[in-house]
Design a protein around this motif. Structure first.
Motif, PDB file in Angstrom:
ATOM      1  N   ASN A 110       6.909 -26.796  -6.948  1.00 30.77           N
ATOM      2  CA  ASN A 110       7.340 -25.868  -7.531  1.00 30.77           C
ATOM      3  C   ASN A 110       8.227 -26.930  -8.027  1.00 30.77           C
ATOM      4  OD1 ASN A 110       6.428 -23.070  -8.049  1.00 30.77           O
ATOM      5  ND2 ASN A 110       7.775 -22.718  -6.469  1.00 30.77           N
ATOM      6  N   LEU A 113       6.315 -29.165 -10.319  1.00 32.81           N
ATOM      7  CA  LEU A 113       6.180 -28.785 -11.623  1.00 32.81           C
ATOM      8  C   LEU A 113       6.947 -28.583 -12.070  1.00 32.81           C
ATOM      9  CD1 LEU A 113       3.625 -25.237 -10.970  1.00 32.81           C
ATOM     10  CD2 LEU A 113       3.617 -27.307 -12.289  1.00 32.81           C
ATOM     11  N   ALA A 114       8.488 -28.535 -11.937  1.00 31.48           N
ATOM     12  CA  ALA A 114       9.375 -28.392 -12.928  1.00 31.48           C
ATOM     13  C   ALA A 114       9.517 -29.992 -13.482  1.00 31.48           C
ATOM     14  CB  ALA A 114      10.482 -28.616 -11.956  1.00 31.48           C
ATOM     15  N   ARG A 116       7.129 -31.394 -14.498  1.00 31.47           N
ATOM     16  CA  ARG A 116       6.387 -32.038 -15.184  1.00 31.47           C
ATOM     17  C   ARG A 116       7.013 -31.458 -16.435  1.00 31.47           C
ATOM     18  NH1 ARG A 116       0.257 -29.283 -15.921  1.00 31.47           N
ATOM     19  NH2 ARG A 116       1.817 -27.549 -16.239  1.00 31.47           N
ATOM     20  N   ASP A 117       7.128 -30.137 -16.024  1.00 31.04           N
ATOM     21  CA  ASP A 117       7.821 -29.091 -17.190  1.00 31.04           C
ATOM     22  C   ASP A 117       8.414 -29.888 -17.999  1.00 31.04           C
ATOM     23  OD1 ASP A 117       5.762 -27.561 -16.858  1.00 31.04           O
ATOM     24  OD2 ASP A 117       7.285 -26.059 -15.727  1.00 31.04           O
ATOM     25  N   SER A 118       9.826 -31.047 -17.062  1.00 31.24           N
ATOM     26  CA  SER A 118      10.863 -31.954 -18.154  1.00 31.24           C
ATOM     27  C   SER A 118      10.256 -32.872 -18.478  1.00 31.24           C
ATOM     28  CB  SER A 118      12.156 -32.611 -16.500  1.00 31.24           C
ATOM     29  OG  SER A 118      10.868 -33.452 -16.232  1.00 31.24           O
ATOM     30  N   GLY A 119       8.376 -33.368 -18.916  1.00 34.88           N
ATOM     31  CA  GLY A 119       8.625 -33.689 -19.378  1.00 34.88           C
ATOM     32  C   GLY A 119       8.374 -35.599 -19.555  1.00 34.88           C
ATOM     33  N   THR A 143      -1.913 -24.754  -8.245  1.00 33.43           N
ATOM     34  CA  THR A 143      -0.834 -25.737  -9.110  1.00 33.43           C
ATOM     35  C   THR A 143      -1.995 -26.632  -9.405  1.00 33.43           C
ATOM     36  OG1 THR A 143       0.124 -25.496  -7.044  1.00 33.43           O
ATOM     37  CG2 THR A 143       0.708 -27.286  -8.569  1.00 33.43           C
TER      38      THR A 143
END
Length: 265
Positions: A110, A113-114, A116-119, A143
């Motif tokens: 997680n 992933l956070a 990755r989600d931040s760019g 994942t």
């Protein structure tokens, strides 16, 4: 994910000495640079990329978090430190360097992933996970692992791992692809190389490439860097592949005390 077939490893190249080496590799044509927080050279790698004149989006940059920083808050902080040292806006691949026996795997995934989600992380991956860890991360948790890095060379059987990753269409990246220099003097690889006008080391790298495995050999001298790149032009035939298949496949050279149980089912 646009992962080059042949990357450039920077293990055991600490500090400023690394900068000139990476600048040389980039000038020769390498476009995947692999570093890690542990290597103590992220700043030098970042400077080399910046001063190369190569657009940032043309260099695939990998770095990794050490196994004592896998708690979510610690992982986030470790990434911030790495990004600051590299002096870039994002990394292409951020990986767990080694698993920890007491890690909370869902929490680790997680946290990745956070990021990755931040760019600021384009893709996430893991290194040195055994099969149960990979199955939990990929099959159970779902994942989106983009790459798996593992020791792989002509003297180590990784067929179980490779077959699993192929089934998931996840690329494998081989570290220590020359078996820490041992491939360069192996008589079987040398004989195959003589047939193709290539070195034993080039044969080892071609063998990986023909299995669809990316490799990140390290080389400090420009001549060696170029020789590794030239392996991209070596094509082995079925006889060669069978000869390499007959080599002993039980030699693992990277076995720290915190390594997982490799033969776990």
């Amino acid at each position: 994910m646009n992962l080059p077939e042949l990357g450039f490893g920077t293990f055991r190249m600490p500090g400023d000495d690394c900068r000139a080496v990476v600048e040389s590799a980039l000038a020769l044509g390498y476009r995947h640079i692999d570093t890690a927080a542990l290597y103590d050279n992220e700043a030098a790698v970042g400077q080399a990329i910046k001063h190369s004149g190569i657009p940032r989006d043309e260099v695939f940059l990998t770095t990794k978090v050490w196994h004592d920083q896998l708690a979510p808050a610690a992982l986030q902080k470790a990434f911030e430190l790495s990004l600051g040292k590299l002096a870039v806006d994002y990394v292409d691949l951020f990986m767990v360097h080694w698993p920890a026996a007491d890690m909370d795997l869902p929490g680790v995934m997680n946290a990745l992933l956070a990021l990755r989600d931040s760019g600021r992380v384009k893709h996430i991956g893991v290194c040195n996970f055994n099969m149960p860890m990979l199955r939990e991360a990929i099959d159970v948790l779902g994942t989106p692992i983009a790459a798996v890095q593992a020791e792989y060379h002509p003297f180590l059987d990784q067929s179980r791992l490779l077959n699993y990753l192929r089934g998931k269409r996840i690329p494998m990246v081989a570290y220590a692809p020359l078996a820490q220099g041992r491939a360069a003097t192996d008589p079987v690889l040398t004989q195959i190389g003589a047939k193709h006008g290539a070195s034993a080391a080039q044969v080892a790298l071609a063998w990986l490439r023909q299995q669809g495995v990316a490799a990140i050999p390290k080389a400090q001298r420009p001549q060696s860097q170029q020789a590794n790149l030239d392996s991209l032009h070596v094509t082995l035939d079925e006889q060669d592949m069978q000869a390499i298949a007959r080599l002993p496949k039980d030699q693992r050279f990277v076995q720290p005390p915190f390594a997982p149980q490799w033969d776990a089912l």
